[in-house]
Design an enzyme around this catalytic site. Sequence first.
Site, mmCIF file in Angstrom:
data_model
loop_
_atom_site.group_PDB
_atom_site.id
_atom_site.type_symbol
_atom_site.label_atom_id
_atom_site.label_comp_id
_atom_site.label_asym_id
_atom_site.label_seq_id
_atom_site.Cartn_x
_atom_site.Cartn_y
_atom_site.Cartn_z
ATOM 1 N N HIS A 187 9.444 6.951 8.222
ATOM 2 C CA HIS A 187 10.562 7.181 6.833
ATOM 3 C C HIS A 187 12.148 7.653 6.843
ATOM 4 O O HIS A 187 12.776 7.855 7.836
ATOM 5 C CB HIS A 187 9.625 7.951 6.142
ATOM 6 C CG HIS A 187 8.520 7.337 5.396
ATOM 7 N ND1 HIS A 187 8.123 7.302 3.887
ATOM 8 C CD2 HIS A 187 7.076 7.226 5.943
ATOM 9 C CE1 HIS A 187 6.757 7.571 3.899
ATOM 10 N NE2 HIS A 187 6.296 7.622 4.968
ATOM 11 N N CYS B 128 5.129 9.134 -0.141
ATOM 12 C CA CYS B 128 4.039 9.599 -0.017
ATOM 13 C C CYS B 128 3.248 10.518 -1.534
ATOM 14 O O CYS B 128 4.421 11.454 -1.281
ATOM 15 C CB CYS B 128 3.747 10.957 1.081
ATOM 16 S SG CYS B 128 2.031 11.399 1.566
ATOM 17 N N ASN C 293 10.038 4.443 3.224
ATOM 18 C CA ASN C 293 9.604 3.321 4.146
ATOM 19 C C ASN C 293 10.617 3.525 4.718
ATOM 20 O O ASN C 293 12.183 2.585 4.071
ATOM 21 C CB ASN C 293 8.399 2.793 4.107
ATOM 22 C CG ASN C 293 6.930 4.035 4.176
ATOM 23 O OD1 ASN C 293 7.147 3.475 2.782
ATOM 24 N ND2 ASN C 293 6.830 3.431 4.944
ATOM 25 N N ARG D 49 1.244 -0.857 -0.324
ATOM 26 C CA ARG D 49 0.292 0.208 -0.360
ATOM 27 C C ARG D 49 0.787 1.495 0.117
ATOM 28 O O ARG D 49 1.301 2.378 -1.038
ATOM 29 C CB ARG D 49 -1.038 -0.077 1.280
ATOM 30 C CG ARG D 49 -1.834 1.162 0.899
ATOM 31 C CD ARG D 49 -1.805 2.588 1.362
ATOM 32 N NE ARG D 49 -0.920 2.588 3.300
ATOM 33 C CZ ARG D 49 -0.659 3.393 3.795
ATOM 34 N NH1 ARG D 49 -0.805 4.830 3.147
ATOM 35 N NH2 ARG D 49 -0.131 3.667 4.712
ATOM 36 N N ASP D 50 1.531 1.605 1.326
ATOM 37 C CA ASP D 50 2.432 2.857 0.964
ATOM 38 C C ASP D 50 3.705 3.272 0.220
ATOM 39 O O ASP D 50 3.912 3.934 0.062
ATOM 40 C CB ASP D 50 2.695 3.006 2.597
ATOM 41 C CG ASP D 50 2.669 4.590 2.942
ATOM 42 O OD1 ASP D 50 2.776 5.463 2.500
ATOM 43 O OD2 ASP D 50 3.710 4.668 3.681
ATOM 44 N N HIS E 236 5.770 4.630 12.825
ATOM 45 C CA HIS E 236 5.799 4.656 11.348
ATOM 46 C C HIS E 236 6.706 5.544 10.204
ATOM 47 O O HIS E 236 6.751 6.983 10.704
ATOM 48 C CB HIS E 236 4.246 4.716 10.874
ATOM 49 C CG HIS E 236 4.151 4.923 8.849
ATOM 50 N ND1 HIS E 236 3.530 4.023 8.069
ATOM 51 C CD2 HIS E 236 4.878 5.604 7.804
ATOM 52 C CE1 HIS E 236 4.250 4.195 7.263
ATOM 53 N NE2 HIS E 236 4.763 4.830 6.845
#
Length: 309
Positions: free
Chosen positions: A217, A248, A257, A25-26, A215
């Site tokens: 990065h 993003c 990430n 997803r990300d 979370h």
Amino acid sequence: METFPEPHPGTGPAAEVTVYEVGPRDGLQAEETVVPTATKVELVHRLHAAGLRTVEVTSFVPPRWVPQLADAEEVLGAVAGLPDARLPVLVPNIRGLERALSAGAREVAVVVSATEAFARANLGTGREEAVVRAEAVLALAAEHGVAARGYVSMAFGDPWEGRVAPRQVVPLVERLWTAGCARVSLGDTIGVATPAHVRALLTVLAGSEERLALHGHDTYGQALANAAVALEAGVRELDASAGGLGGCPYARSATGNLATEDLLWMLHGQGVSTGVSLPDLAATSAWLAGRLGRPSPSRVVRALTGGSS
């Protein structure tokens, strides 16, 4: 050359940690080109085969917002039968939740922003309105017996507003808990956090570490150090992306990430149990890097695959 970190049992801060994989997803939402559905499905299957049991598979955002994830229904439908797996999906609003429920989702994630600027850029509304919208989504998810997780984006810094103070984040975390999130992930969306900043935020949230995740990065190379601080503080769920994919689409300063392989090397070296095969995961990231036509940014992937990824 060693292919596994030498564990030192008893020196790690935890016996078991959940690695919350966000690559499908990300990671893939930030790609400039659309990855074929079949590749996404194979990626999720490979991640699961490597031992990852929590994989955020897609996002039910409007395709015009993130065309890279326009095939959310197809991807979730193709992987829904994986055994012993949590397969959360991101939902931005009620319509997204309805789509996810129709596709068979059993766990969802919602996002709010610690800053006004990012809420308007990423969520299309003000910060308070975004929280109210998330609360409505969580209420409907609860009615359907669907588990929920929350993200607080820009929990440490924002490209428009600068540094974010812990006092700005805490009320949002508490509202997400109250609304039904079992766990809230603190998002270092643009990778500006340092261990001291992570420690400061976790200090004001002390006593609730089991309900938190981190979370990170890796924009400034601090993501792994920040994860280590969170682990020492008692956080037991850490977000990461296979091969360090990600970014993003609404914050151009955000880079990849924290790489799942880099996180696993650290955890396994501390004797922490994750249930994930690091060689198998590195091979999966090397395979995906080949599909994307570029090397993996993960140092551990490059080391374990001879730099061929």
